[in-house]
Design a protein around this motif. Structure first.
Motif, PDB file in Angstrom:
ATOM      1  N   ALA A   1       0.644  -1.114  -0.223  1.00 23.74           N
ATOM      2  CA  ALA A   1       0.048   0.259   0.061  1.00 23.74           C
ATOM      3  C   ALA A   1       1.231   1.213   0.407  1.00 23.74           C
ATOM      4  CB  ALA A   1      -1.193  -0.399   1.024  1.00 23.74           C
ATOM      5  N   ARG A   2       0.427   2.486  -0.699  1.00 26.13           N
ATOM      6  CA  ARG A   2       1.146   3.485  -0.972  1.00 26.13           C
ATOM      7  C   ARG A   2       1.403   4.277   0.912  1.00 26.13           C
ATOM      8  NH1 ARG A   2       4.043   5.767  -4.549  1.00 26.13           N
ATOM      9  NH2 ARG A   2       4.174   7.723  -4.698  1.00 26.13           N
ATOM     10  N   GLY A   3       0.560   4.255   1.687  1.00 22.84           N
ATOM     11  CA  GLY A   3       0.977   4.601   2.958  1.00 22.84           C
ATOM     12  C   GLY A   3       1.800   3.620   3.496  1.00 22.84           C
ATOM     13  N   GLU A   4       1.929   2.101   3.572  1.00 22.02           N
ATOM     14  CA  GLU A   4       3.177   1.435   4.188  1.00 22.02           C
ATOM     15  C   GLU A   4       4.709   2.055   3.425  1.00 22.02           C
ATOM     16  OE1 GLU A   4       1.876  -2.329   2.933  1.00 22.02           O
ATOM     17  OE2 GLU A   4       0.525  -2.298   4.870  1.00 22.02           O
ATOM     18  N   ILE A   5       4.379   2.322   2.299  1.00 26.51           N
ATOM     19  CA  ILE A   5       5.888   2.800   1.629  1.00 26.51           C
ATOM     20  C   ILE A   5       6.082   3.863   2.560  1.00 26.51           C
ATOM     21  CG2 ILE A   5       7.267   3.576  -0.140  1.00 26.51           C
ATOM     22  CD1 ILE A   5       5.476   1.224  -1.565  1.00 26.51           C
ATOM     23  N   MET A   6       5.039   5.683   2.439  1.00 20.15           N
ATOM     24  CA  MET A   6       5.218   6.213   2.871  1.00 20.15           C
ATOM     25  C   MET A   6       5.766   6.325   4.692  1.00 20.15           C
ATOM     26  SD  MET A   6       1.669   8.440   1.504  1.00 20.15           S
ATOM     27  CE  MET A   6       2.295   9.811   2.161  1.00 20.15           C
ATOM     28  N   ILE A   7       4.779   5.294   5.334  1.00 23.86           N
ATOM     29  CA  ILE A   7       5.344   5.673   6.906  1.00 23.86           C
ATOM     30  C   ILE A   7       7.222   4.759   6.843  1.00 23.86           C
ATOM     31  CG2 ILE A   7       5.109   4.346   8.805  1.00 23.86           C
ATOM     32  CD1 ILE A   7       2.379   4.547   8.059  1.00 23.86           C
ATOM     33  N   ALA A   8       7.477   3.985   5.896  1.00 21.01           N
ATOM     34  CA  ALA A   8       8.693   3.226   6.135  1.00 21.01           C
ATOM     35  C   ALA A   8       9.489   4.293   6.001  1.00 21.01           C
ATOM     36  CB  ALA A   8       9.117   2.439   4.646  1.00 21.01           C
ATOM     37  N   ALA A   9       9.308   5.238   4.659  1.00 15.39           N
ATOM     38  CA  ALA A   9      10.016   6.439   4.584  1.00 15.39           C
ATOM     39  C   ALA A   9      10.014   7.393   5.474  1.00 15.39           C
ATOM     40  CB  ALA A   9       9.343   6.970   3.068  1.00 15.39           C
ATOM     41  N   ARG A  10       9.400   7.566   6.038  1.00 11.88           N
ATOM     42  CA  ARG A  10       9.296   8.766   7.096  1.00 11.88           C
ATOM     43  C   ARG A  10      10.544   7.964   8.736  1.00 11.88           C
ATOM     44  NH1 ARG A  10       3.681   8.376  10.543  1.00 11.88           N
ATOM     45  NH2 ARG A  10       4.973   6.937  11.562  1.00 11.88           N
ATOM     46  N   ASP A  11       9.539   6.768   9.087  1.00 16.51           N
ATOM     47  CA  ASP A  11      10.954   5.966   9.805  1.00 16.51           C
ATOM     48  C   ASP A  11      12.062   5.742   9.432  1.00 16.51           C
ATOM     49  OD1 ASP A  11       8.343   6.727  11.420  1.00 16.51           O
ATOM     50  OD2 ASP A  11       7.583   5.037  10.995  1.00 16.51           O
ATOM     51  N   GLY A  12      12.604   5.837   8.178  1.00 18.73           N
ATOM     52  CA  GLY A  12      14.182   5.347   7.731  1.00 18.73           C
ATOM     53  C   GLY A  12      14.316   3.802   7.823  1.00 18.73           C
ATOM     54  N   HIS A  13      12.972   3.071   7.333  1.00 22.20           N
ATOM     55  CA  HIS A  13      13.225   2.051   7.338  1.00 22.20           C
ATOM     56  C   HIS A  13      12.830   1.368   5.781  1.00 22.20           C
ATOM     57  CE1 HIS A  13      10.958   1.281  11.329  1.00 22.20           C
ATOM     58  NE2 HIS A  13      12.347   1.616  11.148  1.00 22.20           N
ATOM     59  N   SER A  14      13.580   0.270   5.201  1.00 18.52           N
ATOM     60  CA  SER A  14      13.498  -0.615   3.620  1.00 18.52           C
ATOM     61  C   SER A  14      12.697  -0.639   3.345  1.00 18.52           C
ATOM     62  CB  SER A  14      14.810  -1.224   3.480  1.00 18.52           C
ATOM     63  OG  SER A  14      14.799  -2.267   4.005  1.00 18.52           O
ATOM     64  N   VAL A  15      12.269  -1.232   2.182  1.00 23.83           N
ATOM     65  CA  VAL A  15      10.972  -1.728   1.974  1.00 23.83           C
ATOM     66  C   VAL A  15      10.893  -3.295   1.561  1.00 23.83           C
ATOM     67  CG1 VAL A  15       9.241   0.091   2.239  1.00 23.83           C
ATOM     68  CG2 VAL A  15      10.430  -0.700  -0.486  1.00 23.83           C
ATOM     69  N   PRO A  16      10.752  -4.308   1.112  1.00 23.74           N
ATOM     70  CA  PRO A  16      11.147  -5.650   0.459  1.00 23.74           C
ATOM     71  C   PRO A  16      11.663  -5.450  -0.851  1.00 23.74           C
ATOM     72  CG  PRO A  16       8.648  -5.905   2.002  1.00 23.74           C
ATOM     73  CD  PRO A  16       9.166  -4.576   1.669  1.00 23.74           C
ATOM     74  N   TYR A  17      12.269  -6.528  -1.720  1.00 19.15           N
ATOM     75  CA  TYR A  17      12.719  -6.173  -3.013  1.00 19.15           C
ATOM     76  C   TYR A  17      11.262  -6.724  -3.545  1.00 19.15           C
ATOM     77  CZ  TYR A  17      14.590  -7.366  -7.465  1.00 19.15           C
ATOM     78  OH  TYR A  17      14.714  -7.845  -8.704  1.00 19.15           O
ATOM     79  N   GLY A  18      10.842  -5.839  -4.384  1.00 17.19           N
ATOM     80  CA  GLY A  18      10.027  -5.642  -5.579  1.00 17.19           C
ATOM     81  C   GLY A  18       8.659  -5.265  -4.584  1.00 17.19           C
ATOM     82  N   ALA A  19       8.837  -4.316  -4.119  1.00 14.18           N
ATOM     83  CA  ALA A  19       7.556  -3.515  -3.876  1.00 14.18           C
ATOM     84  C   ALA A  19       7.938  -2.307  -5.224  1.00 14.18           C
ATOM     85  CB  ALA A  19       8.568  -2.395  -2.512  1.00 14.18           C
ATOM     86  N   GLY A  20       8.891  -1.551  -6.046  1.00 15.16           N
ATOM     87  CA  GLY A  20       8.588  -0.465  -6.092  1.00 15.16           C
ATOM     88  C   GLY A  20      10.568  -1.026  -7.452  1.00 15.16           C
ATOM     89  N   ILE A  21      10.887   0.410  -7.712  1.00 15.78           N
ATOM     90  CA  ILE A  21      11.948   0.946  -9.080  1.00 15.78           C
ATOM     91  C   ILE A  21      11.936   2.447  -8.290  1.00 15.78           C
ATOM     92  CG2 ILE A  21      11.165  -0.604 -10.625  1.00 15.78           C
ATOM     93  CD1 ILE A  21      10.361   0.834 -12.406  1.00 15.78           C
ATOM     94  N   ASP A  22      13.178   2.903  -8.407  1.00 15.08           N
ATOM     95  CA  ASP A  22      13.677   4.338  -8.606  1.00 15.08           C
ATOM     96  C   ASP A  22      13.185   4.818  -9.918  1.00 15.08           C
ATOM     97  OD1 ASP A  22      16.131   3.745 -10.210  1.00 15.08           O
ATOM     98  OD2 ASP A  22      17.244   3.629  -8.590  1.00 15.08           O
ATOM     99  N   ARG A  23      13.708   6.377 -10.314  1.00 16.61           N
ATOM    100  CA  ARG A  23      13.032   6.718 -10.926  1.00 16.61           C
ATOM    101  C   ARG A  23      14.023   6.247 -12.665  1.00 16.61           C
ATOM    102  NH1 ARG A  23      13.902  11.955 -11.030  1.00 16.61           N
ATOM    103  NH2 ARG A  23      13.788  12.337  -9.050  1.00 16.61           N
TER     104      ARG A  23
END
Length: 337
Positions: free
Chosen positions: A184-206
């Motif tokens: 979910a988008r919100g889970e990624i936003m909370i991970a960014a806020r709290d300084g955590h990584s997300v699992p591989y496969g969640a997304g790509i960079d620019r």
């Protein structure tokens, strides 16, 4: 990480005050606060008080009508429409629920199309409420374009969640709610806020490279659908159901119409309700379904979807919730205290 403890009642009151302070009337504020508090109750923080600043931003910018009065109409014997009047989704859902239940129980199946609403919440509350009235239910909604199609780099689909609930007379409904994206988008936003990584496969960079850095996904990158092309096909299905089918916006159209205030997108939602008693198994549907659930639960380690949320309700009703300190400060600032 520091947190502030509060009861669910305190969380609800805080949400109402924030919303009313910035332009929502009491009815709309209460409906939104109900949904936000339900998420906190179920320990789904990404859809709880974390969302209030976004709701408020859309009230302050004038994008959302905080005094919306949703109106119900019939499109067909089994199709109900709610015109949302440019307001938040929770009140529109409440206004349309009774008509949907009545049509489903009369005809066996019915659909509710919600138009011109701003949806920013979890989907399970709407399907669970229907299952508690004896109906099986699906719900679908879109978002902004966050997710790439297979092989692509440009986001085109929303996270496009879907929920399903199954009634279990005398027991709690079975309910699941999932995005068509890996996270979910919100889970990624909370991970960014709290300084955590997300699992591989969640997304790509620019640059289109796989990344576990949530900030890289949010800053010019994109999210990925779960299961590759299979999840992307479901995301496309949701776009068609809540955009083309009911005459509302696709995710990229919602983005084009948005003012960038950080709040929810305008769009639609489709809910489909079925009365199991009107189908082939009649009154036997519940016992038959329980055969499946019992077989699943006989395998150690297996739980039914929604069981974690149900267990969380016992915990939060007893112990309250913990709100991240910086979020608590933000909410207090929004009410001017």
């Amino acid at each position: 990480m520091q947190s502030v403890k509060m009861s669910l009642e305190e969380a609800h009151a805080l949400a109402v005050r924030c919303l009313m302070q910035h332009g929502a009337d009491e009815e709309n504020a209460r409906a939104v606060a109900d949904i936000v508090t339900a998420a906190e109750r179920d320990l789904c923080h990404s859809h709880g008080l974390f969302r209030i600043p976004g709701y408020v931003a859309s009230l302050k910018s004038g994008k959302v009508n905080g005094k919306a009065r949703p109106a119900v109409s019939d499109l067909a014997p089994s199709v109900v429409q709610v015109a949302g009047d440019g307001g938040f989704a929770p009140l529109a859902l409440e206004v349309g629920r009774a008509a949907l239940v009545e049509r489903a129980k009369s005809n066996g199946i019915a659909a509710l199309a919600l138009n011109d609403i701003y949806h920013f919440a979890a989907l399970w509350p709407e399907t669970e409420a229907l299952a508690e009235q004896g109906l099986a239910a699906f719900a679908f909604t879109a978002a902004f374009p966050y997710v790439v199609a297979p092989g692509g780099r440009t986001p085109i689909f929303g996270t496009n969640p879907m929920a399903f609930a199954w009634p279990r007379p005398g027991k709690h409904p079975m309910v699941f709610d999932q995005a068509s994206s890996t996270m979910a988008r919100g889970e990624i936003m909370i991970a960014a806020r709290d300084g955590h990584s997300v699992p591989y496969g969640a997304g790509i960079d620019r640059n289109g490279k796989d990344t576990t850095d949530p900030k890289a996904i949010l800053d010019g990158g994109a999210q990925l659908a779960f299961g590759g092309y299979k999840g992307a096909a479901l995301a496309m299905m949701v776009e068609l159901l809540v955009g083309a089918l009911i005459g509302d916006k696709l995710s990229f159209e919602a983005k084009a119409a948005d003012n960038g205030d950080g709040g929810p997108p305008v769009g639609g939602e489709l809910i489909i309700a079925l009365d199991p008693a009107r189908f082939g198994d009649g009154a036997g549907f519940a016992a038959h379904a329980d055969l499946l659930f019992e077989r699943m639960l006989s395998d150690d380690g297996v739980r039914l979807p929604g069981d974690r949320r149900r267990k969380a309700r016992e915990e939060t009703a007893r112990d309250g919730i913990h709100v991240q300190e910086s979020l608590s400060r933000t909410l207090q600032e929004l009410i001017g205290s």
